[in-house]
Design a protein around this motif. Sequence first.
Motif: not given
Length: 345
Positions: A29, A81, A198, A201-202, A218
């Motif tokens: 990410g 992204d 996202f 992805k994290y 984030s």
Amino acid sequence: MNPIAIRLLNQQLIAPQFTTPTEVVSYMGALQAQEYRMMRWAVAMRTRKPSHKTFKQAFDEGQIIRLHLMRGTWQLVCAEDYWSMIDLFAPKAISVTKGWMNSNKISIPDDELMRVRDILIQSATDKRSVTKEDFILALAERNLQMDDHRLSYHIRMAELSGVLCSGDLLPMKATYALAADKVKSSVKMERDEALAHFTRKYFQSRQPATLEDFVWWSGLNVSDCRRGIELLGHTIHVEKWQDRKFYLTDDCRTRGFRKGKFLLIPPYDEYLISYKSRDIVLPPEHRHHAHNNSGIFQPVIAYNGKICGNWAPFKEDFQMSFFEECFEQEDAEEVWLSYKSYRNR
């Protein structure tokens, strides 16, 4: 649950699954890229057959982008992204940056912002890939002079606005290019779609992790992070460990962990910086060896995933020291071989 083993596997630090730098960055990410030279090491550790040449090619071709984004700091993101991340993360990052400007008593009027931005754009258009020194010369040609700190804010705001991103990879200097030229346009995601994308992805790449960890990483509001987790629905679940709630995805990697492995972890690596609480892998009494209260991170050594020492990546002669355990000479030799393996690529 063995959180250390799971993190090593899902952070791709053990038995990496990907063959190219672009795949690694996409999977993660975003990868912290505060240290310009060590960001390449962070990607190499997570790649099956790392290659500096392959990384440079991906960087120069715009498959991998470096910019200020989350928490107002440097990250590597993949091109696919990039535009969605600008839409989702930049508003909060701009607010953070303006807060820093206020605390430093720096005020940039709108007319100055747009005038300087036009010069930055023209300079990047003329040269394709420019350094900060190129920007300084372009400003001087128009009788504009400013200190390095003020110019850095202008560049950062241009990055967060999707105007500038990284240019070609140089050995020691950051470069800039027009984002519109470097990064292909992509289908715009709706906010909830981007948030779910996202969030997944994290947690996929940092699990097990807590809500607080995700908020820290984030830079988004708690409500946004809760919403992101909610959007993942049945694909994510909670497990408790030492009275804490950790989130794991249903495709979490749990097999492949091998004991007896040393890792030379670069400063600002996601293995530490991804989490607000780092005590799982870093004993609290040794925290000062890894980072200080001002957010300066040091290169560290991990053994079986636990941070146990420091190393010096930029010294001519390889140097290391251990603070957590007493290792034998053969262990030190294994670390040295690990260092040579990465450096030679």
